[in-house]
Design an enzyme around this catalytic site. Sequence first.
Site, PDB file in Angstrom:
ATOM      1  N   ARG A   1       0.668  49.621  44.538  1.00 14.62           N
ATOM      2  CA  ARG A   1       1.089  51.027  44.436  1.00 14.62           C
ATOM      3  C   ARG A   1       2.538  51.258  44.843  1.00 14.62           C
ATOM      4  NH1 ARG A   1      -4.042  51.434  46.418  1.00 14.62           N
ATOM      5  NH2 ARG A   1      -5.519  51.979  44.783  1.00 14.62           N
TER       6      ARG A   1
ATOM      7  N   LYS B   1      14.981  55.193  37.456  1.00 23.27           N
ATOM      8  CA  LYS B   1      14.094  55.157  36.278  1.00 23.27           C
ATOM      9  C   LYS B   1      13.736  53.712  35.945  1.00 23.27           C
ATOM     10  CE  LYS B   1      15.625  59.243  33.717  1.00 23.27           C
ATOM     11  NZ  LYS B   1      16.201  59.691  32.426  1.00 23.27           N
TER      12      LYS B   1
ATOM     13  N   GLU C   1      29.477  53.269  28.262  1.00 19.46           N
ATOM     14  CA  GLU C   1      28.938  54.140  29.322  1.00 19.46           C
ATOM     15  C   GLU C   1      30.028  54.494  30.339  1.00 19.46           C
ATOM     16  OE1 GLU C   1      26.017  55.582  29.292  1.00 19.46           O
ATOM     17  OE2 GLU C   1      24.716  54.322  28.057  1.00 19.46           O
TER      18      GLU C   1
ATOM     19  N   LYS D   1      27.187  59.040  39.030  1.00 20.87           N
ATOM     20  CA  LYS D   1      25.756  59.082  38.705  1.00 20.87           C
ATOM     21  C   LYS D   1      24.921  59.352  39.951  1.00 20.87           C
ATOM     22  CE  LYS D   1      21.926  57.188  36.159  1.00 20.87           C
ATOM     23  NZ  LYS D   1      21.328  56.161  35.305  1.00 20.87           N
TER      24      LYS D   1
ATOM     25  N   GLU E   1      15.179  64.840  36.567  1.00 20.27           N
ATOM     26  CA  GLU E   1      15.759  65.318  35.317  1.00 20.27           C
ATOM     27  C   GLU E   1      15.210  66.654  34.848  1.00 20.27           C
ATOM     28  OE1 GLU E   1      16.541  62.257  32.443  1.00 20.27           O
ATOM     29  OE2 GLU E   1      16.901  63.707  30.841  1.00 20.27           O
TER      30      GLU E   1
ATOM     31  N   ARG F   1      20.809  66.450  35.652  1.00 11.81           N
ATOM     32  CA  ARG F   1      20.773  65.068  35.199  1.00 11.81           C
ATOM     33  C   ARG F   1      20.890  64.951  33.674  1.00 11.81           C
ATOM     34  NH1 ARG F   1      17.029  60.366  38.010  1.00 11.81           N
ATOM     35  NH2 ARG F   1      17.729  58.699  36.665  1.00 11.81           N
TER      36      ARG F   1
ATOM     37  N   ASN G   1      23.072  62.509  29.476  1.00  9.71           N
ATOM     38  CA  ASN G   1      22.718  62.198  28.084  1.00  9.71           C
ATOM     39  C   ASN G   1      23.844  62.544  27.115  1.00  9.71           C
ATOM     40  OD1 ASN G   1      20.101  61.229  28.647  1.00  9.71           O
ATOM     41  ND2 ASN G   1      19.385  63.329  28.876  1.00  9.71           N
TER      42      ASN G   1
ATOM     43  N   HIS H   1      24.261  60.845  23.747  1.00 14.74           N
ATOM     44  CA  HIS H   1      23.090  59.983  23.562  1.00 14.74           C
ATOM     45  C   HIS H   1      22.179  60.366  22.397  1.00 14.74           C
ATOM     46  CE1 HIS H   1      24.303  57.826  27.058  1.00 14.74           C
ATOM     47  NE2 HIS H   1      23.225  57.067  27.043  1.00 14.74           N
TER      48      HIS H   1
ATOM     49  N   HIS I   1      21.322  57.466  19.950  1.00 13.84           N
ATOM     50  CA  HIS I   1      19.963  57.004  19.622  1.00 13.84           C
ATOM     51  C   HIS I   1      19.752  57.008  18.112  1.00 13.84           C
ATOM     52  CE1 HIS I   1      18.693  58.297  23.925  1.00 13.84           C
ATOM     53  NE2 HIS I   1      19.094  57.043  23.902  1.00 13.84           N
TER      54      HIS I   1
ATOM     55  N   HIS J   1      23.692  49.523  22.581  1.00  9.78           N
ATOM     56  CA  HIS J   1      23.550  50.912  23.021  1.00  9.78           C
ATOM     57  C   HIS J   1      24.880  51.579  23.410  1.00  9.78           C
ATOM     58  CE1 HIS J   1      21.963  54.442  24.995  1.00  9.78           C
ATOM     59  NE2 HIS J   1      22.565  54.087  26.116  1.00  9.78           N
TER      60      HIS J   1
HETATM   61  N1  LIG Z   1      16.757  52.805  33.958  1.00 10.18           N
HETATM   62  C1  LIG Z   1      17.816  53.416  33.482  1.00 10.18           C
HETATM   63  O1  LIG Z   1      18.219  54.462  33.990  1.00 10.18           O
HETATM   64  C2  LIG Z   1      18.543  52.828  32.328  1.00 10.18           C
HETATM   65  C3  LIG Z   1      19.793  53.333  31.979  1.00 10.18           C
HETATM   66  C4  LIG Z   1      20.478  52.726  30.927  1.00 10.18           C
HETATM   67  C5  LIG Z   1      19.905  51.668  30.242  1.00 10.18           C
HETATM   68  N2  LIG Z   1      18.685  51.199  30.591  1.00 10.18           N
HETATM   69  C6  LIG Z   1      18.081  50.076  29.887  1.00 10.18           C
HETATM   70  O2  LIG Z   1      18.921  48.949  30.034  1.00 10.18           O
HETATM   71  C7  LIG Z   1      18.727  48.069  28.929  1.00 10.18           C
HETATM   72  C8  LIG Z   1      20.067  47.570  28.456  1.00 10.18           C
HETATM   73  O3  LIG Z   1      20.704  46.900  29.510  1.00 10.18           O
HETATM   74  P1  LIG Z   1      21.889  45.849  29.270  1.00 10.18           P
HETATM   75  O4  LIG Z   1      22.881  46.451  28.369  1.00 10.18           O
HETATM   76  O5  LIG Z   1      22.292  45.375  30.608  1.00 10.18           O
HETATM   77  O6  LIG Z   1      21.211  44.726  28.384  1.00 10.18           O
HETATM   78  P2  LIG Z   1      20.263  43.481  28.754  1.00 10.18           P
HETATM   79  O7  LIG Z   1      19.603  43.616  30.038  1.00 10.18           O
HETATM   80  O8  LIG Z   1      19.418  43.323  27.546  1.00 10.18           O
HETATM   81  O9  LIG Z   1      21.311  42.277  28.848  1.00 10.18           O
HETATM   82  C9  LIG Z   1      22.125  41.981  27.737  1.00 10.18           C
HETATM   83  C10 LIG Z   1      22.293  40.475  27.571  1.00 10.18           C
HETATM   84  O10 LIG Z   1      23.143  39.989  28.611  1.00 10.18           O
HETATM   85  C11 LIG Z   1      22.579  38.815  29.199  1.00 10.18           C
HETATM   86  N3  LIG Z   1      23.130  38.767  30.547  1.00 10.18           N
HETATM   87  C12 LIG Z   1      22.791  39.507  31.630  1.00 10.18           C
HETATM   88  N4  LIG Z   1      23.653  39.291  32.637  1.00 10.18           N
HETATM   89  C13 LIG Z   1      24.552  38.391  32.191  1.00 10.18           C
HETATM   90  C14 LIG Z   1      25.706  37.782  32.750  1.00 10.18           C
HETATM   91  N5  LIG Z   1      26.131  38.123  33.972  1.00 10.18           N
HETATM   92  N6  LIG Z   1      26.398  36.898  32.002  1.00 10.18           N
HETATM   93  C15 LIG Z   1      26.014  36.613  30.733  1.00 10.18           C
HETATM   94  N7  LIG Z   1      24.947  37.161  30.156  1.00 10.18           N
HETATM   95  C16 LIG Z   1      24.224  38.035  30.866  1.00 10.18           C
HETATM   96  C17 LIG Z   1      21.107  38.991  29.041  1.00 10.18           C
HETATM   97  O11 LIG Z   1      20.451  37.759  29.035  1.00 10.18           O
HETATM   98  C18 LIG Z   1      21.011  39.687  27.689  1.00 10.18           C
HETATM   99  O12 LIG Z   1      20.974  38.754  26.659  1.00 10.18           O
HETATM  100  C19 LIG Z   1      17.956  48.840  27.897  1.00 10.18           C
HETATM  101  O13 LIG Z   1      16.637  48.364  27.856  1.00 10.18           O
HETATM  102  C20 LIG Z   1      17.982  50.270  28.402  1.00 10.18           C
HETATM  103  O14 LIG Z   1      16.840  51.004  28.043  1.00 10.18           O
HETATM  104  C21 LIG Z   1      17.999  51.756  31.624  1.00 10.18           C
HETATM  105 ZN   LIG Z   2      23.017  55.150  27.868  1.00 16.80          ZN
END
Ligand SMILES: NC(=O)c1ccc[n+]([C@@H]2O[C@H](COP(=O)([O-])OP(=O)(O)OC[C@H]3O[C@@H](n4cnc5c(N)ncnc54)[C@H](O)[C@@H]3O)[C@@H](O)[C@H]2O)c1
Ligand SMILES: [Zn+2]
Length: 357
Positions: free
Chosen positions: A114, A136, A178, A220, A230, A234, A238, A241, A245, A258
């Site tokens: 939990r 999140k 971003e 942030k 949100e 918050r 977006n 966004h 999307h 993204h």
């Molecule tokens: N929780 C939230 O508030 C929130 C906000 C924005 C995005 N997200 C989520 O984040 C995800 C996208 O995150 P991302 O852009 O970091 O992509 P990702 O986590 O998919 O990583 C992108 C690529 O980079 C590689 N990688 C990671 N660290 C590395 C490093 N230091 N050196 C080389 N390669 C590395 C990974 O293996 C992957 O192939 C999405 O799923 C999105 O929904 C969540």
């Molecule tokens: Zn974003």
Amino acid sequence: VGPRFVQVALEPPYRIAIGSGVLSTAIAAAGGATGIALIADARAAELHAHRIQAPSGLPRLDLPAGEAAKELAVLGRALDFLAQSGLDRSSCVLVLGGGAACDLGALAASLYMRGIAVVLCPTTLLAQVDASVGGKTAINTAWGKNLAGTFHQPRAVIADVDTLSTLDEEDYRSGLGEVAKCAVLGGEQAFRNLEESADALLARHPDALQDTVAACVALKARIVASDERESGPRKQLNLGHTFAHAIERVAGYGAIPHGIAVACGLSLAAETSRACGLLADPATIERLRALLARLGLPADLAALRRRHALEPDALLRSMRSDKKNRAARIRLVLPRTLGAVEHDVEVDDGVLLRVLA
Ligand SMILES: NC(=O)c1ccc[n+]([C@@H]2O[C@H](COP(=O)([O-])OP(=O)(O)OC[C@H]3O[C@@H](n4cnc5c(N)ncnc54)[C@H](O)[C@@H]3O)[C@@H](O)[C@H]2O)c1
Ligand SMILES: [Zn+2]
């Protein structure tokens, strides 16, 4: 220069450490946990797990790289791994990787017994400025992205800018999208800081990265602390966004990262704002476009259309189905000026079609 710290004023408050070498403090950040286990993006672990300087025998689960980690089957494996590692309610999960690993690892921590503590160690620029801040968590389902998740604030976040040196160019630029959003939300000074540090950022200079990540995280953290779930403020995060999307969906998921879609979305939001008579100074659009171009980001749809079919009709249809639209009309976050946005602005289809064309 030493590391920077940003305090997130939630209950309980927690700290985000940003800097070169801070990963060596990750174990200490887990603070007296009865057990620690590491959930990591396989690529990030291979390149950077040594920086944690963990005691030998730290249990570790490697996740498939990127979005493939955010699946129900992987969540199941992660929960089994935490149990096999003997974690109890006073233990702590350490997560290393990009936004995908952070989303999956934090979700597993929030469900296991939990909810147990989690320390996030984001290793992509996007995860450092965005995904690791705010609590999140999510996985995707067959019905859509991020459809199942929780709110679960971490005990600490450790953003080591040294890890960013190995990112693929495309992943790095996605993070810059971003960063640009944060600069628009942050106001004139934040925007100017980014204009001035653009070259150093492109060179991934650690000092520039530390300052930029810290500025984004502070922004942030402030917004999230005022609106954890949100309901209002918050929503400004977006910005760009709804456009992004739609761009990601119409191009086919995975085709456009993204943050790169977000960059284009920022300029479309500014255009829409001008078309609606909301934008205080039309010169803001040119300034934004110039900055995006300098950062190697698309400054308009034309830049993306060189490689992707992005028809206005298809984009509009996709925007209409965005989960943020409560009625049939499209509601957007639009900038009035740098540092001031309006949310839930209803915009006519005709206006949007002109902007998207
Ligand atoms: N929780 C939230 O508030 C929130 C906000 C924005 C995005 N997200 C989520 O984040 C995800 C996208 O995150 P991302 O852009 O970091 O992509 P990702 O986590 O998919 O990583 C992108 C690529 O980079 C590689 N990688 C990671 N660290 C590395 C490093 N230091 N050196 C080389 N390669 C590395 C990974 O293996 C992957 O192939 C999405 O799923 C999105 O929904 C969540
Ligand atoms: Zn974003």
